[in-house]
Design an enzyme around this catalytic site. Structure first.
Site, mmCIF file in Angstrom:
data_model
loop_
_atom_site.group_PDB
_atom_site.id
_atom_site.type_symbol
_atom_site.label_atom_id
_atom_site.label_comp_id
_atom_site.label_asym_id
_atom_site.label_seq_id
_atom_site.Cartn_x
_atom_site.Cartn_y
_atom_site.Cartn_z
ATOM 1 N N HIS A 107 -111.990 -79.388 15.783
ATOM 2 C CA HIS A 107 -111.345 -78.667 14.682
ATOM 3 C C HIS A 107 -112.284 -78.532 13.491
ATOM 4 O O HIS A 107 -112.467 -77.428 12.950
ATOM 5 C CB HIS A 107 -110.070 -79.404 14.261
ATOM 6 C CG HIS A 107 -109.416 -78.816 13.049
ATOM 7 N ND1 HIS A 107 -108.563 -77.735 13.107
ATOM 8 C CD2 HIS A 107 -109.511 -79.145 11.727
ATOM 9 C CE1 HIS A 107 -108.160 -77.426 11.884
ATOM 10 N NE2 HIS A 107 -108.720 -78.267 11.024
ATOM 11 N N GLU A 108 -112.879 -79.638 13.071
ATOM 12 C CA GLU A 108 -113.751 -79.595 11.896
ATOM 13 C C GLU A 108 -115.013 -78.777 12.168
ATOM 14 O O GLU A 108 -115.532 -78.107 11.267
ATOM 15 C CB GLU A 108 -114.118 -81.015 11.449
ATOM 16 C CG GLU A 108 -112.937 -81.899 11.062
ATOM 17 C CD GLU A 108 -112.078 -81.321 9.945
ATOM 18 O OE1 GLU A 108 -112.568 -80.446 9.195
ATOM 19 O OE2 GLU A 108 -110.906 -81.734 9.825
ATOM 20 N N HIS A 120 -114.512 -75.207 11.289
ATOM 21 C CA HIS A 120 -114.747 -74.915 9.869
ATOM 22 C C HIS A 120 -116.242 -74.725 9.605
ATOM 23 O O HIS A 120 -116.652 -73.793 8.899
ATOM 24 C CB HIS A 120 -114.233 -76.068 9.002
ATOM 25 C CG HIS A 120 -112.746 -76.136 8.865
ATOM 26 N ND1 HIS A 120 -111.990 -75.124 8.316
ATOM 27 C CD2 HIS A 120 -111.857 -77.118 9.197
ATOM 28 C CE1 HIS A 120 -110.713 -75.471 8.314
ATOM 29 N NE2 HIS A 120 -110.607 -76.677 8.842
ATOM 30 N N GLU A 148 -108.292 -72.439 8.994
ATOM 31 C CA GLU A 148 -107.738 -73.542 9.783
ATOM 32 C C GLU A 148 -107.571 -73.177 11.256
ATOM 33 O O GLU A 148 -107.547 -74.058 12.118
ATOM 34 C CB GLU A 148 -106.380 -73.970 9.215
ATOM 35 C CG GLU A 148 -106.430 -74.621 7.850
ATOM 36 C CD GLU A 148 -107.132 -75.968 7.847
ATOM 37 O OE1 GLU A 148 -107.242 -76.584 8.928
ATOM 38 O OE2 GLU A 148 -107.590 -76.396 6.777
ATOM 39 N N HIS A 154 -101.007 -84.653 1.628
ATOM 40 C CA HIS A 154 -101.227 -83.348 1.012
ATOM 41 C C HIS A 154 -100.376 -83.132 -0.242
ATOM 42 O O HIS A 154 -100.699 -82.266 -1.057
ATOM 43 C CB HIS A 154 -100.936 -82.240 2.023
ATOM 44 C CG HIS A 154 -101.841 -82.268 3.216
ATOM 45 N ND1 HIS A 154 -101.751 -83.242 4.190
ATOM 46 C CD2 HIS A 154 -102.865 -81.457 3.592
ATOM 47 C CE1 HIS A 154 -102.673 -83.023 5.115
ATOM 48 N NE2 HIS A 154 -103.362 -81.954 4.785
ATOM 49 N N ARG A 197 -100.428 -73.102 5.127
ATOM 50 C CA ARG A 197 -101.583 -72.628 5.898
ATOM 51 C C ARG A 197 -101.551 -73.168 7.323
ATOM 52 O O ARG A 197 -102.001 -72.495 8.259
ATOM 53 C CB ARG A 197 -102.884 -73.055 5.211
ATOM 54 C CG ARG A 197 -103.083 -74.557 5.145
ATOM 55 C CD ARG A 197 -104.344 -74.985 4.413
ATOM 56 N NE ARG A 197 -104.328 -74.606 3.009
ATOM 57 C CZ ARG A 197 -105.205 -75.063 2.115
ATOM 58 N NH1 ARG A 197 -106.156 -75.919 2.481
ATOM 59 N NH2 ARG A 197 -105.134 -74.680 0.859
#
Length: 457
Positions: free
Chosen positions: A212-213, A216, A240, A343, A352
């Site tokens: 996932h990262e 980005h 995302e 968050h 998001r």
């Protein structure tokens, strides 16, 4: 809380100790933050800070849009909720579970009840999650080796390798007195300086976070040559969605077998395919109403529709309405349970993640089309060649080239234009999401009919 061998009393204690320790400390600062953010928003011509947050996404009538999208997904969520509740009743009995009521959130295997994948073992199917975790651990691979595997997937599609500075400065494992462990990808805006910060372990969760990262970071790298004002994603939801779209390709039986995480005899096993999708359903589907609720609550707070004296009650009323969950015991206004989610005190918008859940499936389906056909399907007949659950995009330069071309434009284009360049349409649609999880829906439906399971709460 992921240990389902714990008793309800133990799980309740864990849930309470976190929410009791964190939430109350956040309540007063949260409402002060709301007031200050609203002052700043109004000085800049907005009605409130919620309008500022929604504007970033550039989706007209966002509140109505997400409600419409969720209404299309909600039947799938309610089926999953019904079956999980039925299984929890078998495990814990009527003292803990009402077969027609909401589920106590501490029994869902996650501190916030947003990820139910820990409950895979109560569904009376092969626990593919435990199998994958065992396989990952048995390889004795380091986190850095897992990052290299993730890099290999992206590179196979034509994306560039991670930079020298990435390998020099990134943190993959918890070291020393590190206290910030939230998975993060960072763009330092300095000649190839992109970093990943994860306090990971060699397990399935670490496997996911890395992919996932890295999504980005590949996005950062793609738009690095844009003028500074366009060095950003087309919106945060799109940003995302990239790593998770790729992750759907990673979680195919073919790629897991390629990594020696799936035995050869399970490669073309229909049950294995179903269990892999079911595992992802338990992770992804409960996240949708949770993500919707977190920001709907805060939008209300920004509009001064959440009285301080009823803040916790309203939060749990919304949980019951959207998610069919309740706290383990009655919670009064001494508590502020939404504040126990990172968050919220961090002031990070959350819708998001809801939108990303929609976008990632749409993007993944198009990557499949480019992989198998070299283009998006031009008629419905071609869709029969696109079984999403088995779409292996590893090594697809055509899919990677199309995606990278769009990512390289950064924020110089509207998100709907970026979506159109990938998918040939500009509107958000739940169709790929529902198509991907259709085998799960069918399995849930059959279980509900066979056991006469009540749907709803």
């Amino acid at each position: 809380m992921r240990n389902t061998n714990l008793t309800p009393t133990q799980l309740k204690w864990i849930w309470n100790i976190w929410h009791d320790s964190v939430g109350p400390k956040v309540k007063v600062p949260f409402f002060k933050m709301v007031d200050l953010m609203n002052v700043a928003a109004r000085r800049n011509g907005y009605r409130d800070a919620g309008e500022v947050w929604r504007e970033e996404l550039e989706i007209q009538n966002l509140e109505e849009t997400v409600e419409r999208l969720y209404s299309e997904i909600e039947p799938l969520y309610k089926y999953l909720h019904a079956v999980v509740r039925h299984k929890l009743h078998k495990k814990y009995g009527s003292d803990q579970i009402d077969l027609k009521g909401p589920i106590p959130t501490h029994l869902l295997g996650n501190m916030w009840g947003q990820d139910w994948s820990s409950l895979m073992n109560i569904l009376n199917v092969d626990n593919i999650k435990d199998e994958l975790n065992d396989k990952i651990k048995s390889r004795n691979a380091t986190m850095e080796q897992m990052v290299l595997e993730a890099e290999d997937f992206y590179v196979s599609m034509g994306f560039p390798k991670m930079t020298e500075k990435f390998w020099k400065y990134s943190v993959f494992e918890k070291k020393g007195n590190v206290t910030f462990c939230h998975g993060t990808a960072a763009n330092l805006f300095s000649d190839g300086d992109f970093r990943m910060h994860v306090c990971g372990e060699p397990n399935l969760y670490g496997f996911y976070v890395i992919h996932h990262e890295m999504g980005h970071i590949e996005y950062y790298m793609a738009y690095e040559k844009q003028p500074p004002m366009f060095q950003d994603g087309t919106n945060t939801a799109f940003h995302e969605s990239i790593g998770d779209a790729i992750m759907h390709g990673v979680m195919t039986p073919q790629h897991l077998q390629r990594l020696s995480l799936l035995d050869d005899e399970k490669l073309f096993n229909n049950d294995t395919e179903l269990y892999l999708i079911l595992l992802q359903a338990l992770e992804k589907i409960p996240e949708m109403p949770f993500a919707l609720l977190i920001d709907k609550y805060r939008w209300k707070a920004f509009r001064n529709e959440i009285p301080f004296q009823q803040a916790n009650k309203i939060y749990w009323d919304m949980n019951k309405r959207y998610r069919g969950v309740v706290p383990p015991e009655k919670r009064d206004e001494r508590f502020f349970d939404i504040g126990a989610k990172f968050h919220v005190p961090d002031g990070t918008p959350y819708i998001r993640y809801f939108l990303s859940g929609i976008l990632q499936m749409d993007i993944f389906k198009s990557l499949c089309s480019y992989t198998l056909l070299g283009r998006n399907p031009i008629n419905k007949l071609e869709n029969r060649f696109l079984p999403l659950q088995r779409c292996d995009i590893y090594g697809s330069k055509r899919a990677g080239e199309q995606l990278r071309r769009v990512l390289s434009l950064g924020s110089s284009i509207h998100w709907s234009t970026a979506l159109e360049l990938i998918t040939d349409h500009r509107q958000l649609t739940t169709q790929p999401f529902l198509e991907y999880y259709q085998p799960v829906f069918k399995w849930l439906e059959e279980y509900i009919q066979q056991h006469n399971v009540h749907i709803g709460w």
